[in-house]
Design a protein around this motif. Structure first.
Motif, PDB file in Angstrom:
ATOM      1  N   ALA A  35     -28.807   0.217  32.328  1.00  0.00           N
ATOM      2  CA  ALA A  35     -28.206   0.253  30.998  1.00  0.00           C
ATOM      3  C   ALA A  35     -28.381   1.612  30.336  1.00  0.00           C
ATOM      4  O   ALA A  35     -27.638   1.963  29.429  1.00  0.00           O
ATOM      5  CB  ALA A  35     -28.818  -0.842  30.118  1.00  0.00           C
ATOM      6  N   GLN A  36     -29.379   2.404  30.744  1.00  0.00           N
ATOM      7  CA  GLN A  36     -29.591   3.692  30.115  1.00  0.00           C
ATOM      8  C   GLN A  36     -28.623   4.739  30.676  1.00  0.00           C
ATOM      9  O   GLN A  36     -27.994   5.485  29.946  1.00  0.00           O
ATOM     10  CB  GLN A  36     -31.032   4.145  30.337  1.00  0.00           C
ATOM     11  N   GLN A  37     -28.501   4.787  32.013  1.00  0.00           N
ATOM     12  CA  GLN A  37     -27.631   5.781  32.606  1.00  0.00           C
ATOM     13  C   GLN A  37     -26.173   5.366  32.565  1.00  0.00           C
ATOM     14  O   GLN A  37     -25.294   6.209  32.570  1.00  0.00           O
ATOM     15  CB  GLN A  37     -28.050   6.040  34.050  1.00  0.00           C
ATOM     16  N   ASN A  38     -25.940   4.072  32.514  1.00  0.00           N
ATOM     17  CA  ASN A  38     -24.573   3.562  32.551  1.00  0.00           C
ATOM     18  C   ASN A  38     -24.294   2.817  31.264  1.00  0.00           C
ATOM     19  O   ASN A  38     -24.561   1.637  31.147  1.00  0.00           O
ATOM     20  CB  ASN A  38     -24.394   2.635  33.764  1.00  0.00           C
ATOM     21  N   LYS A  39     -23.759   3.484  30.286  1.00  0.00           N
ATOM     22  CA  LYS A  39     -23.594   2.878  28.965  1.00  0.00           C
ATOM     23  C   LYS A  39     -22.530   1.794  28.952  1.00  0.00           C
ATOM     24  O   LYS A  39     -22.481   0.987  28.036  1.00  0.00           O
ATOM     25  CB  LYS A  39     -23.257   3.959  27.942  1.00  0.00           C
ATOM     26  N   ASP A  40     -21.644   1.812  29.969  1.00  0.00           N
ATOM     27  CA  ASP A  40     -20.640   0.770  30.038  1.00  0.00           C
ATOM     28  C   ASP A  40     -21.176  -0.487  30.703  1.00  0.00           C
ATOM     29  O   ASP A  40     -20.474  -1.478  30.812  1.00  0.00           O
ATOM     30  CB  ASP A  40     -19.401   1.257  30.820  1.00  0.00           C
ATOM     31  N   ASP A 100      -8.142  -5.088  25.363  1.00  0.00           N
ATOM     32  CA  ASP A 100      -9.090  -6.184  25.591  1.00  0.00           C
ATOM     33  C   ASP A 100     -10.194  -5.774  26.565  1.00  0.00           C
ATOM     34  O   ASP A 100     -11.341  -6.207  26.434  1.00  0.00           O
ATOM     35  CB  ASP A 100      -8.350  -7.413  26.122  1.00  0.00           C
ATOM     36  N   GLN A 101      -9.858  -4.919  27.541  1.00  0.00           N
ATOM     37  CA  GLN A 101     -10.893  -4.421  28.452  1.00  0.00           C
ATOM     38  C   GLN A 101     -11.937  -3.607  27.704  1.00  0.00           C
ATOM     39  O   GLN A 101     -13.137  -3.727  27.971  1.00  0.00           O
ATOM     40  CB  GLN A 101     -10.248  -3.562  29.544  1.00  0.00           C
ATOM     41  N   GLN A 102     -11.485  -2.784  26.767  1.00  0.00           N
ATOM     42  CA  GLN A 102     -12.424  -1.990  25.980  1.00  0.00           C
ATOM     43  C   GLN A 102     -13.321  -2.882  25.142  1.00  0.00           C
ATOM     44  O   GLN A 102     -14.531  -2.648  25.030  1.00  0.00           O
ATOM     45  CB  GLN A 102     -11.650  -1.023  25.082  1.00  0.00           C
ATOM     46  N   LYS A 103     -12.747  -3.927  24.560  1.00  0.00           N
ATOM     47  CA  LYS A 103     -13.545  -4.878  23.775  1.00  0.00           C
ATOM     48  C   LYS A 103     -14.574  -5.574  24.657  1.00  0.00           C
ATOM     49  O   LYS A 103     -15.722  -5.788  24.243  1.00  0.00           O
ATOM     50  CB  LYS A 103     -12.626  -5.910  23.111  1.00  0.00           C
ATOM     51  N   GLU A 104     -14.191  -5.944  25.884  1.00  0.00           N
ATOM     52  CA  GLU A 104     -15.132  -6.574  26.811  1.00  0.00           C
ATOM     53  C   GLU A 104     -16.270  -5.628  27.165  1.00  0.00           C
ATOM     54  O   GLU A 104     -17.437  -6.030  27.202  1.00  0.00           O
ATOM     55  CB  GLU A 104     -14.399  -6.999  28.091  1.00  0.00           C
ATOM     56  N   THR A 105     -15.936  -4.354  27.418  1.00  0.00           N
ATOM     57  CA  THR A 105     -16.959  -3.369  27.761  1.00  0.00           C
ATOM     58  C   THR A 105     -17.959  -3.216  26.622  1.00  0.00           C
ATOM     59  O   THR A 105     -19.181  -3.191  26.847  1.00  0.00           O
ATOM     60  CB  THR A 105     -16.317  -2.006  28.071  1.00  0.00           C
ATOM     61  N   PHE A 131     -27.005 -11.260  35.724  1.00  0.00           N
ATOM     62  CA  PHE A 131     -28.109 -11.662  34.859  1.00  0.00           C
ATOM     63  C   PHE A 131     -28.967 -10.449  34.518  1.00  0.00           C
ATOM     64  O   PHE A 131     -29.203  -9.582  35.350  1.00  0.00           O
ATOM     65  CB  PHE A 131     -28.973 -12.728  35.543  1.00  0.00           C
ATOM     66  N   VAL A 132     -29.438 -10.413  33.282  1.00  0.00           N
ATOM     67  CA  VAL A 132     -30.359  -9.378  32.823  1.00  0.00           C
ATOM     68  C   VAL A 132     -31.518 -10.066  32.108  1.00  0.00           C
ATOM     69  O   VAL A 132     -31.304 -10.791  31.128  1.00  0.00           O
ATOM     70  CB  VAL A 132     -29.672  -8.383  31.868  1.00  0.00           C
ATOM     71  N   ASN A 133     -32.712  -9.898  32.643  1.00  0.00           N
ATOM     72  CA  ASN A 133     -33.902 -10.486  32.035  1.00  0.00           C
ATOM     73  C   ASN A 133     -33.751 -12.001  31.847  1.00  0.00           C
ATOM     74  O   ASN A 133     -34.190 -12.570  30.849  1.00  0.00           O
ATOM     75  CB  ASN A 133     -34.194  -9.807  30.694  1.00  0.00           C
ATOM     76  N   GLY A 134     -33.118 -12.644  32.816  1.00  0.00           N
ATOM     77  CA  GLY A 134     -32.951 -14.091  32.768  1.00  0.00           C
ATOM     78  C   GLY A 134     -31.752 -14.577  31.985  1.00  0.00           C
ATOM     79  O   GLY A 134     -31.491 -15.781  31.929  1.00  0.00           O
ATOM     80  N   HIS A 135     -30.987 -13.672  31.389  1.00  0.00           N
ATOM     81  CA  HIS A 135     -29.848 -14.056  30.562  1.00  0.00           C
ATOM     82  C   HIS A 135     -28.539 -13.810  31.298  1.00  0.00           C
ATOM     83  O   HIS A 135     -28.353 -12.769  31.926  1.00  0.00           O
ATOM     84  CB  HIS A 135     -29.855 -13.263  29.244  1.00  0.00           C
ATOM     85  N   ALA A 136     -27.636 -14.773  31.206  1.00  0.00           N
ATOM     86  CA  ALA A 136     -26.337 -14.653  31.855  1.00  0.00           C
ATOM     87  C   ALA A 136     -25.438 -13.714  31.061  1.00  0.00           C
ATOM     88  O   ALA A 136     -25.279 -13.862  29.844  1.00  0.00           O
ATOM     89  CB  ALA A 136     -25.680 -16.026  31.974  1.00  0.00           C
ATOM     90  N   ILE A 137     -24.856 -12.738  31.761  1.00  0.00           N
ATOM     91  CA  ILE A 137     -23.901 -11.811  31.156  1.00  0.00           C
ATOM     92  C   ILE A 137     -22.578 -11.988  31.884  1.00  0.00           C
ATOM     93  O   ILE A 137     -22.529 -11.983  33.112  1.00  0.00           O
ATOM     94  CB  ILE A 137     -24.360 -10.341  31.287  1.00  0.00           C
ATOM     95  N   ARG A 138     -21.512 -12.141  31.126  1.00  0.00           N
ATOM     96  CA  ARG A 138     -20.198 -12.420  31.726  1.00  0.00           C
ATOM     97  C   ARG A 138     -19.165 -11.439  31.180  1.00  0.00           C
ATOM     98  O   ARG A 138     -19.018 -11.301  29.964  1.00  0.00           O
ATOM     99  CB  ARG A 138     -19.798 -13.864  31.433  1.00  0.00           C
ATOM    100  N   ARG A 139     -18.477 -10.764  32.109  1.00  0.00           N
ATOM    101  CA  ARG A 139     -17.383  -9.858  31.746  1.00  0.00           C
ATOM    102  C   ARG A 139     -16.063 -10.483  32.205  1.00  0.00           C
ATOM    103  O   ARG A 139     -15.837 -10.674  33.399  1.00  0.00           O
ATOM    104  CB  ARG A 139     -17.567  -8.499  32.413  1.00  0.00           C
ATOM    105  N   GLN A 140     -15.195 -10.793  31.262  1.00  0.00           N
ATOM    106  CA  GLN A 140     -13.894 -11.355  31.610  1.00  0.00           C
ATOM    107  C   GLN A 140     -12.978 -10.253  32.124  1.00  0.00           C
ATOM    108  O   GLN A 140     -12.882  -9.175  31.521  1.00  0.00           O
ATOM    109  CB  GLN A 140     -13.263 -12.037  30.396  1.00  0.00           C
TER     110      GLN A 140
END
Length: 282
Positions: A269-274, A102-107, A81-90
């Motif tokens: 998110a700033q230091q880790n762009k992925d 597909d991994q690159q698209k997910e990133t 979660f980021v700022n209350g929002h669910a983030i999901r990486r398949q």
């Protein structure tokens, strides 16, 4: 040794029975105060979960009009979660890792979501996501008188509830909640939601029926349990959805979700762009 072990087991069993009996004879908590306690605790859960990443496994089954499974798909994800929002990486589909493409698209997708989540207030939907937390569900429901039940060997206070027609709502998910009825199991000692079951008691028209109609009888259940000793976090859910979607006839699906392997993490998110998960250092 065997007699001593059996005697010890009987002692603890008797102690548990006496504790449950004492709990059942205690006065039921005031319903309004209990709900306030639960809402406050659930909001704290929703805040603390920002510090965790976890894995989820989702299975979706398409059903025909007789309830026979016609198609099954499964997905494995990394969630946070980021700022209350669910983030999901398949990370897997149907048991197989995603291809490099597909991994690159997910990133790329996850990175965009993280950047947008940081700028979007927690009470506003992200990229059209329409979700609603348990705390908000409780705020817009009318509840019936409480009763006690034992759930997973723990005393719980149980309420039936129904969506309040005149509740002020924001967004499609909250509006849909007014069409729900169900039952909630609250862990009496911890004042946490242990189990939730809901059913649509009426059809719900998405965009006035132009996009879809969720049909009466669609149902969901949701579970939470202590994680890392005491912290209560979601452990899974299950549901049956019947809907009529534009350009598609009738859709019937059964889905199951399991949440597991909770770990503390940080997202930079700033230091880790992925936007990858970074475990906390001890």
């Amino acid at each position: 040794m065997r007699l001593r072990s059996q005697a010890g087991s009987l002692f603890f069993f008797a102690a548990s029975v006496l504790a449950c009996a004492a709990q059942s004879n205690a006065p039921l908590p005031d319903p309004r105060q209990l709900i306030r306690d639960v809402v406050a605790h659930q909001k704290q859960v929703e805040k603390v979960r920002e510090n965790f990443t976890y894995s989820s496994q989702i299975t979706v089954q398409d059903l025909d009009s007789n309830g026979k499974v016609t198609k099954t798909e499964s997905f494995e994800n990394e969630d946070f979660f980021v700022n209350g929002h669910a983030i999901r990486r398949q990370v897997k589909k149907n048991g197989k890792p995603l291809s490099d493409h597909d991994q690159q698209k997910e990133t790329e997708s996850v990175t965009r979501q993280v950047q947008k989540a940081e700028k979007t207030p927690s009470d506003q939907p992200l990229d059209g996501q329409q979700t609603i937390g348990i705390s908000r569900v409780l705020e817009i429901m009318d509840v019936g008188p409480p009763r006690r039940e034992t759930f997973r060997n723990r005393p719980t206070v149980v309420f039936d509830f129904v969506g309040r027609k005149n509740a002020k709502t924001h967004g499609m998910a909250e509006e849909a909640s007014k069409k729900l009825k169900g039952t909630i199991w609250i862990d009496e000692a911890d004042r946490e939601v242990a189990h939730l079951e809901v059913t649509f008691f009426d059809n719900f028209h998405v965009a006035g029926g132009l996009l879809a109609n969720i049909q009466k009888g669609s149902s969901f259940r949701f579970d939470q349990a202590p994680v890392e000793g005491a912290m209560w976090l979601p452990t899974g859910g299950e549901g049956n959805v019947q809907a009529r979607i534009v350009l598609v006839k009738n859709m019937r699906q059964h889905f199951m979700e399991r949440n597991y392997d909770y770990k503390r993490f940080q997202v930079d998110a700033q230091q880790n762009k992925d936007a990858k998960v970074v475990k906390e250092k001890n």
